[in-house]
Design a protein around this motif. Sequence first.
Motif, PDB file in Angstrom:
ATOM      1  N   LEU A  39      -0.380 -20.803  35.388  1.00 57.94           N
ATOM      2  CA  LEU A  39       0.066 -19.464  34.995  1.00 57.94           C
ATOM      3  C   LEU A  39       1.261 -19.041  35.838  1.00 57.94           C
ATOM      4  O   LEU A  39       2.213 -18.456  35.323  1.00 57.94           O
ATOM      5  CB  LEU A  39      -1.071 -18.463  35.148  1.00 57.94           C
ATOM      6  N   SER A  40       1.187 -19.313  37.132  1.00 57.48           N
ATOM      7  CA  SER A  40       2.288 -18.999  38.039  1.00 57.48           C
ATOM      8  C   SER A  40       2.111 -19.799  39.315  1.00 57.48           C
ATOM      9  O   SER A  40       1.029 -20.327  39.591  1.00 57.48           O
ATOM     10  CB  SER A  40       2.326 -17.496  38.359  1.00 57.48           C
ATOM     11  N   SER A  41       3.191 -19.886  40.093  1.00 56.04           N
ATOM     12  CA  SER A  41       3.125 -20.599  41.361  1.00 56.04           C
ATOM     13  C   SER A  41       4.127 -19.989  42.328  1.00 56.04           C
ATOM     14  O   SER A  41       5.096 -19.352  41.926  1.00 56.04           O
ATOM     15  CB  SER A  41       3.427 -22.086  41.161  1.00 56.04           C
ATOM     16  N   ARG A  42       3.841 -20.180  43.592  1.00 59.91           N
ATOM     17  CA  ARG A  42       4.793 -19.806  44.632  1.00 59.91           C
ATOM     18  C   ARG A  42       4.711 -20.857  45.723  1.00 59.91           C
ATOM     19  O   ARG A  42       3.653 -21.435  45.976  1.00 59.91           O
ATOM     20  CB  ARG A  42       4.537 -18.401  45.167  1.00 59.91           C
ATOM     21  N   THR A  43       5.848 -21.118  46.346  1.00 57.51           N
ATOM     22  CA  THR A  43       5.921 -22.146  47.375  1.00 57.51           C
ATOM     23  C   THR A  43       5.871 -21.505  48.752  1.00 57.51           C
ATOM     24  O   THR A  43       6.517 -20.484  48.996  1.00 57.51           O
ATOM     25  CB  THR A  43       7.213 -22.971  47.206  1.00 57.51           C
ATOM     26  N   THR A  44       5.076 -22.119  49.632  1.00 61.27           N
ATOM     27  CA  THR A  44       4.979 -21.686  51.017  1.00 61.27           C
ATOM     28  C   THR A  44       5.545 -22.799  51.896  1.00 61.27           C
ATOM     29  O   THR A  44       5.999 -23.833  51.390  1.00 61.27           O
ATOM     30  CB  THR A  44       3.514 -21.408  51.404  1.00 61.27           C
ATOM     31  N   ALA A  45       5.496 -22.614  53.188  1.00 63.30           N
ATOM     32  CA  ALA A  45       6.016 -23.618  54.116  1.00 63.30           C
ATOM     33  C   ALA A  45       5.246 -24.936  54.033  1.00 63.30           C
ATOM     34  O   ALA A  45       5.809 -26.000  54.304  1.00 63.30           O
ATOM     35  CB  ALA A  45       5.974 -23.080  55.541  1.00 63.30           C
ATOM     36  N   LYS A  46       3.971 -24.891  53.645  1.00 65.90           N
ATOM     37  CA  LYS A  46       3.142 -26.099  53.642  1.00 65.90           C
ATOM     38  C   LYS A  46       2.768 -26.602  52.256  1.00 65.90           C
ATOM     39  O   LYS A  46       2.187 -27.670  52.123  1.00 65.90           O
ATOM     40  CB  LYS A  46       1.874 -25.854  54.449  1.00 65.90           C
ATOM     41  N   GLY A  47       3.076 -25.829  51.215  1.00 64.36           N
ATOM     42  CA  GLY A  47       2.706 -26.277  49.876  1.00 64.36           C
ATOM     43  C   GLY A  47       2.897 -25.197  48.839  1.00 64.36           C
ATOM     44  O   GLY A  47       3.666 -24.255  49.031  1.00 64.36           O
ATOM     45  N   HIS A  48       2.182 -25.345  47.754  1.00 64.60           N
ATOM     46  CA  HIS A  48       2.316 -24.445  46.613  1.00 64.60           C
ATOM     47  C   HIS A  48       0.977 -23.768  46.348  1.00 64.60           C
ATOM     48  O   HIS A  48      -0.071 -24.409  46.369  1.00 64.60           O
ATOM     49  CB  HIS A  48       2.745 -25.220  45.366  1.00 64.60           C
ATOM     50  N   VAL A  49       1.027 -22.478  46.089  1.00 65.14           N
ATOM     51  CA  VAL A  49      -0.159 -21.733  45.676  1.00 65.14           C
ATOM     52  C   VAL A  49      -0.032 -21.541  44.169  1.00 65.14           C
ATOM     53  O   VAL A  49       0.944 -20.972  43.680  1.00 65.14           O
ATOM     54  CB  VAL A  49      -0.259 -20.382  46.406  1.00 65.14           C
ATOM     55  N   LEU A  50      -1.010 -22.053  43.448  1.00 62.86           N
ATOM     56  CA  LEU A  50      -0.973 -22.051  41.990  1.00 62.86           C
ATOM     57  C   LEU A  50      -2.034 -21.120  41.434  1.00 62.86           C
ATOM     58  O   LEU A  50      -3.159 -21.067  41.952  1.00 62.86           O
ATOM     59  CB  LEU A  50      -1.239 -23.462  41.451  1.00 62.86           C
ATOM     60  N   ASN A  51      -1.706 -20.398  40.396  1.00 62.85           N
ATOM     61  CA  ASN A  51      -2.683 -19.648  39.608  1.00 62.85           C
ATOM     62  C   ASN A  51      -2.916 -20.467  38.353  1.00 62.85           C
ATOM     63  O   ASN A  51      -1.978 -20.723  37.588  1.00 62.85           O
ATOM     64  CB  ASN A  51      -2.162 -18.250  39.272  1.00 62.85           C
ATOM     65  N   LEU A  52      -4.173 -20.896  38.162  1.00 67.95           N
ATOM     66  CA  LEU A  52      -4.514 -21.811  37.086  1.00 67.95           C
ATOM     67  C   LEU A  52      -5.533 -21.191  36.145  1.00 67.95           C
ATOM     68  O   LEU A  52      -6.327 -20.334  36.537  1.00 67.95           O
ATOM     69  CB  LEU A  52      -5.123 -23.092  37.674  1.00 67.95           C
ATOM     70  N   THR A  53      -5.527 -21.676  34.907  1.00 71.49           N
ATOM     71  CA  THR A  53      -6.577 -21.341  33.951  1.00 71.49           C
ATOM     72  C   THR A  53      -6.978 -22.616  33.223  1.00 71.49           C
ATOM     73  O   THR A  53      -6.150 -23.516  33.010  1.00 71.49           O
ATOM     74  CB  THR A  53      -6.122 -20.248  32.950  1.00 71.49           C
ATOM     75  N   ASP A  54      -8.255 -22.702  32.874  1.00 75.84           N
ATOM     76  CA  ASP A  54      -8.725 -23.867  32.123  1.00 75.84           C
ATOM     77  C   ASP A  54      -8.856 -23.504  30.647  1.00 75.84           C
ATOM     78  O   ASP A  54      -8.553 -22.378  30.243  1.00 75.84           O
ATOM     79  CB  ASP A  54     -10.038 -24.397  32.714  1.00 75.84           C
ATOM     80  N   ALA A  55      -9.323 -24.438  29.844  1.00 79.51           N
ATOM     81  CA  ALA A  55      -9.421 -24.214  28.399  1.00 79.51           C
ATOM     82  C   ALA A  55     -10.393 -23.099  28.042  1.00 79.51           C
ATOM     83  O   ALA A  55     -10.276 -22.471  26.996  1.00 79.51           O
ATOM     84  CB  ALA A  55      -9.834 -25.505  27.697  1.00 79.51           C
ATOM     85  N   GLY A  56     -11.344 -22.822  28.939  1.00 83.83           N
ATOM     86  CA  GLY A  56     -12.319 -21.769  28.684  1.00 83.83           C
ATOM     87  C   GLY A  56     -11.879 -20.395  29.170  1.00 83.83           C
ATOM     88  O   GLY A  56     -12.625 -19.434  29.063  1.00 83.83           O
ATOM     89  N   GLY A  57     -10.672 -20.308  29.732  1.00 91.27           N
ATOM     90  CA  GLY A  57     -10.169 -19.032  30.223  1.00 91.27           C
ATOM     91  C   GLY A  57     -10.580 -18.695  31.647  1.00 91.27           C
ATOM     92  O   GLY A  57     -10.305 -17.598  32.128  1.00 91.27           O
ATOM     93  N   ASN A  58     -11.247 -19.623  32.333  1.00 85.67           N
ATOM     94  CA  ASN A  58     -11.619 -19.409  33.733  1.00 85.67           C
ATOM     95  C   ASN A  58     -10.364 -19.475  34.596  1.00 85.67           C
ATOM     96  O   ASN A  58      -9.482 -20.303  34.361  1.00 85.67           O
ATOM     97  CB  ASN A  58     -12.612 -20.471  34.201  1.00 85.67           C
ATOM     98  N   LEU A  59     -10.290 -18.608  35.599  1.00 85.81           N
ATOM     99  CA  LEU A  59      -9.124 -18.536  36.483  1.00 85.81           C
ATOM    100  C   LEU A  59      -9.467 -19.041  37.876  1.00 85.81           C
ATOM    101  O   LEU A  59     -10.604 -18.897  38.332  1.00 85.81           O
ATOM    102  CB  LEU A  59      -8.628 -17.091  36.582  1.00 85.81           C
ATOM    103  N   ALA A  60      -8.468 -19.613  38.541  1.00 88.08           N
ATOM    104  CA  ALA A  60      -8.628 -20.044  39.936  1.00 88.08           C
ATOM    105  C   ALA A  60      -7.271 -20.050  40.607  1.00 88.08           C
ATOM    106  O   ALA A  60      -6.234 -20.222  39.957  1.00 88.08           O
ATOM    107  CB  ALA A  60      -9.243 -21.438  40.004  1.00 88.08           C
ATOM    108  N   LYS A  61      -7.289 -19.852  41.901  1.00 92.56           N
ATOM    109  CA  LYS A  61      -6.111 -20.090  42.731  1.00 92.56           C
ATOM    110  C   LYS A  61      -6.295 -21.468  43.331  1.00 92.56           C
ATOM    111  O   LYS A  61      -7.423 -21.901  43.588  1.00 92.56           O
ATOM    112  CB  LYS A  61      -6.011 -19.059  43.850  1.00 92.56           C
ATOM    113  N   ALA A  62      -5.203 -22.161  43.569  1.00 90.12           N
ATOM    114  CA  ALA A  62      -5.279 -23.501  44.143  1.00 90.12           C
ATOM    115  C   ALA A  62      -4.141 -23.702  45.122  1.00 90.12           C
ATOM    116  O   ALA A  62      -3.041 -23.168  44.927  1.00 90.12           O
ATOM    117  CB  ALA A  62      -5.214 -24.552  43.038  1.00 90.12           C
TER     118      ALA A  62
END
Length: 108
Positions: A39-62
């Motif tokens: 859904l969206s992402s942002r880059t930090t000094a050590k990696g990327h923080v991702l906002n994700l959704t699956d086929a069922g509409g469940n959300l998670a940050k990664a």
Amino acid sequence: MLACLSVLALMLLSDFSPPPADDIPALDQGGGELTCLVLSSRTTAKGHVLNLTDAGGNLAKAFCPLDVAGAAPPDGALVRIVAEPSSDDPGFLFVRELEILQGPGGKD
């Protein structure tokens, strides 16, 4: 000796890939493979923080370290991840592998 060679051969031929998960809540502490949408992402000094959704509409940050993906996947990309949930917050995932399956809007 033959038994040791047999065990070694079985280990080499075994599939050590993580089990597929149907959705984000199905990922267990050992981790698993999942296809989801960025859904969206942002880059930090050590990696990327991702906002994700699956086929069922469940959300998670990664969190995806830079050594896993040097560049953040574009918003709207379909990705295959191998991830494990945080022990403190099952809605937060740690990404071990990331593959972009399809770019935003269905473009490869």
